[in-house]
Design a protein around this motif. Structure first.
Motif, PDB file in Angstrom:
ATOM      1  N   MET A   2       0.750  -1.180  -0.005  1.00 45.39           N
ATOM      2  CA  MET A   2       0.084   0.018   0.188  1.00 45.39           C
ATOM      3  C   MET A   2       0.844   1.134   0.210  1.00 45.39           C
ATOM      4  O   MET A   2       0.478   2.187  -0.540  1.00 45.39           O
ATOM      5  CB  MET A   2      -0.877  -0.027   1.320  1.00 45.39           C
ATOM      6  N   ALA A   3       2.007   1.278   0.798  1.00 45.53           N
ATOM      7  CA  ALA A   3       2.883   2.332   0.860  1.00 45.53           C
ATOM      8  C   ALA A   3       3.548   2.562  -0.556  1.00 45.53           C
ATOM      9  O   ALA A   3       3.682   3.670  -0.915  1.00 45.53           O
ATOM     10  CB  ALA A   3       4.046   1.993   1.736  1.00 45.53           C
ATOM     11  N   LEU A   4       4.086   1.493  -1.205  1.00 41.63           N
ATOM     12  CA  LEU A   4       4.540   1.582  -2.686  1.00 41.63           C
ATOM     13  C   LEU A   4       3.552   2.009  -3.696  1.00 41.63           C
ATOM     14  O   LEU A   4       3.734   2.766  -4.578  1.00 41.63           O
ATOM     15  CB  LEU A   4       4.874  -0.092  -3.160  1.00 41.63           C
ATOM     16  N   GLU A   5       2.179   1.765  -3.459  1.00 44.05           N
ATOM     17  CA  GLU A   5       1.055   2.637  -4.273  1.00 44.05           C
ATOM     18  C   GLU A   5       0.966   3.834  -4.130  1.00 44.05           C
ATOM     19  O   GLU A   5       0.949   4.569  -5.212  1.00 44.05           O
ATOM     20  CB  GLU A   5      -0.118   1.664  -3.992  1.00 44.05           C
ATOM     21  N   GLN A   6       1.060   4.291  -2.752  1.00 42.97           N
ATOM     22  CA  GLN A   6       1.194   5.645  -2.620  1.00 42.97           C
ATOM     23  C   GLN A   6       2.125   6.364  -3.298  1.00 42.97           C
ATOM     24  O   GLN A   6       2.402   7.565  -3.811  1.00 42.97           O
ATOM     25  CB  GLN A   6       0.978   6.155  -1.293  1.00 42.97           C
ATOM     26  N   MET A   7       3.373   5.851  -3.141  1.00 42.59           N
ATOM     27  CA  MET A   7       4.655   6.208  -3.845  1.00 42.59           C
ATOM     28  C   MET A   7       4.795   6.205  -5.513  1.00 42.59           C
ATOM     29  O   MET A   7       5.227   7.487  -5.958  1.00 42.59           O
ATOM     30  CB  MET A   7       5.880   5.383  -3.314  1.00 42.59           C
TER      31      MET A   7
END
Length: 228
Positions: free
Chosen positions: A162-167
């Motif tokens: 999910m963090a990679l998605e936001q990045m």
């Protein structure tokens, strides 16, 4: 050595063995219990650790789903219905105390407090940091948001994908379309990506003008279709 001496030694040795066996019969169960206690305790500890991790991740997923609901009353109802105890209950109370629509600044401040609380488990802090970035949006600079997301996106963290998605979305904001498509495409093949992340990544890739490779059809399924 005379026969009497040999006889005495044999008798003495026999007595020693008898005493040893008697002690083993009398106290041997203590050793067995100690071994069972050590093995059982290690197994119990590992099982409890796995259970705690699974419960923490399930709680985090339920909270994220609740916070993504559109209407404030729906969010409050979903959060209230989320099973929680101990630290989880404290987190729920914190989230229920502020709403990102009715009180955006209060919600961000509450999430920041949770994200920086060293007494809380890392999974909860990651969840708060991730949600803070989502709610703050462009109110935070891209560099600040990336700095918050970086540790959450580290290997082994529960909300890594999910963090990679936001990045990847940050790359879109920066106008780095090709890099964003590459990052989103990597999420599609990431075995840890949940269905929601993959669906959003696919939609964003298409919206950015990229192409999504068709899903691979298992050979058995192909053979069955051909036979039909």
């Amino acid at each position: 050595m005379s026969n009497p001496d040999s006889f005495i030694e044999e008798v003495t040795e026999e007595v020693r063995r008898d005493r040893l066996f008697a002690l083993m019969r009398k106290y041997g169960w203590i050793g067995v219990l100690l071994v069972l206690a050590v093995v059982g305790g290690a197994g119990w500890t590992e099982w409890r650790r796995a259970q705690a991790e699974a419960q923490a991740e399930a709680f985090g997923d339920a909270v994220l789903d609740a916070l993504d609901l559109g209407a404030p009353q729906d969010r409050v109802a979903a959060l209230t219905a989320t099973p929680a105890d101990g630290e989880q209950a404290a987190i729920l109370n914190l989230l229920l105390a502020s709403d990102p629509v009715a009180d955006r600044a209060g919600a961000i401040a509450a999430l920041e407090q949770l994200a920086n609380d060293a007494t809380m488990p890392p999974s909860y802090r990651d969840l708060a940091a991730l949600r803070k970035v989502v709610i703050a949006g462009s109110e935070m600079s891209i560099s600040d948001r990336r700095a918050v997301l970086d540790p959450v996106a580290a290997p082994g963290r529960p909300y890594r994908t999910m963090a990679l998605e936001q990045m990847a979305y940050l790359l879109v904001e920066e106008g780095k379309t090709d890099e964003a498509i590459a990052a989103l495409t990597a999420l599609l093949s990431d075995q840890e990506s949940p269905g929601g992340v993959r669906a959003r990544a696919e939609q964003m890739i298409i919206a950015l003008g990229g192409e999504v490779a068709p899903a691979t059809v298992p050979s058995a399924a192909v053979a069955e279709d051909d036979a039909g």
